[in-house]
Write an enzyme that holds these catalytic residues in place. Structure first.
Site, PDB file in Angstrom:
ATOM      1  N   HIS A 280      10.925  13.922  25.627  1.00 54.86           N
ATOM      2  CA  HIS A 280      10.973  15.297  25.140  1.00 54.86           C
ATOM      3  C   HIS A 280      12.406  15.814  25.286  1.00 54.86           C
ATOM      4  O   HIS A 280      13.151  15.369  26.166  1.00 54.86           O
ATOM      5  CB  HIS A 280      10.046  16.193  25.952  1.00 54.86           C
ATOM      6  CG  HIS A 280       8.597  15.993  25.655  1.00 54.86           C
ATOM      7  ND1 HIS A 280       7.664  16.976  25.886  1.00 54.86           N
ATOM      8  CD2 HIS A 280       7.917  14.944  25.141  1.00 54.86           C
ATOM      9  CE1 HIS A 280       6.470  16.541  25.536  1.00 54.86           C
ATOM     10  NE2 HIS A 280       6.602  15.298  25.078  1.00 54.86           N
TER      11      HIS A 280
ATOM     12  N   GLU B 222      13.687  18.514  26.537  1.00 55.36           N
ATOM     13  CA  GLU B 222      14.065  19.047  27.848  1.00 55.36           C
ATOM     14  C   GLU B 222      14.335  17.933  28.851  1.00 55.36           C
ATOM     15  O   GLU B 222      15.323  17.980  29.595  1.00 55.36           O
ATOM     16  CB  GLU B 222      12.962  19.963  28.395  1.00 55.36           C
ATOM     17  CG  GLU B 222      12.650  21.164  27.528  1.00 55.36           C
ATOM     18  CD  GLU B 222      11.530  20.929  26.524  1.00 55.36           C
ATOM     19  OE1 GLU B 222      10.874  21.905  26.150  1.00 55.36           O
ATOM     20  OE2 GLU B 222      11.307  19.771  26.106  1.00 55.36           O
TER      21      GLU B 222
ATOM     22  N   CYS C  55       6.179  22.212  27.817  1.00 57.61           N
ATOM     23  CA  CYS C  55       4.841  21.682  28.073  1.00 57.61           C
ATOM     24  C   CYS C  55       4.688  21.472  29.586  1.00 57.61           C
ATOM     25  O   CYS C  55       5.665  21.614  30.341  1.00 57.61           O
ATOM     26  CB  CYS C  55       4.665  20.361  27.327  1.00 57.61           C
ATOM     27  SG  CYS C  55       5.621  18.996  28.033  1.00 57.61           S
TER      28      CYS C  55
ATOM     29  N   CYS D 124       7.300  18.923  30.978  1.00 55.88           N
ATOM     30  CA  CYS D 124       8.666  19.443  31.040  1.00 55.88           C
ATOM     31  C   CYS D 124       8.790  20.561  32.070  1.00 55.88           C
ATOM     32  O   CYS D 124       9.793  20.649  32.779  1.00 55.88           O
ATOM     33  CB  CYS D 124       9.105  19.905  29.657  1.00 55.88           C
ATOM     34  SG  CYS D 124       9.285  18.531  28.493  1.00 55.88           S
TER      35      CYS D 124
END
EC number: 3.5.4.33
Length: 164
Positions: free
Chosen positions: A53, A55, A83, A86
């Protein structure tokens, strides 16, 4: 809010990179001392890695650049609400603050579904600023999912949260 908007525009540039290679267009930048020290955009499909992801990739780069996993002075700008994975990483990296654009009512872990970033039982809480360039961030997602549906000829169920 001016500086927050400037850094969110940098995150939006990262999101556009993700979309251009077929990834869900989420982008993130890590800022320390008013300077972008790390960038990331979703690479989950390209790397075949569920943890790739925006991040997480940006946090890992920031830690490498600073030579420390503790990012206590870092501000993370991300185009979509983090999410749970993260958000957990933001807590574990000891990030000072996260600024996000569009809320994620299906998987957001900064207040939409759960609030892992400000959970008082954790040993670290992260300051949260929501809604910076929200419409622009949402529009990047809308455009991506519209194109995905157009190419597939079917509705993309996961996009409905951004199409409101």
């Amino acid at each position: 809010m001016g500086r927050d908007e400037d850094f969110m525009r940098e995150a939006l540039r990262e999101a556009e990179k993700a979309g251009a290679i077929g990834e869900v267009p989420v982008g993130a930048v890590v800022v320390v001392g008013g300077e972008v020290i790390a960038r990331g955009h979703n690479l989950r499909e390209n790397l075949k890695d569920a943890s790739a992801h925006a991040e997480l990739l940006a946090l890992r780069e920031a830690a490498r650049r600073l030579g420390d996993w503790r990012l206590t002075e870092a501000v993370v700008y991300t185009t979509v609400e983090p999410c749970p994975m993260c958000a957990g990483a933001l807590v574990q990296f000891r990030v000072k603050k996260v600024v996000y654009g569009a809320a994620d009512p299906k998987a957001g872990a900064a207040g939409s579904v759960v609030d892992l970033l400000r959970e008082p039982r954790f040993n670290h809480q992260v300051e949260v600023v929501a809604g910076v360039l929200e419409e622009e961030c949402r529009e990047v997602m809308r455009h991506f999912f519209r194109e995905l549906r157009r190419k597939a000829g079917t509705p993309a169920a996961s996009s409905s949260q951004y199409l409101k």
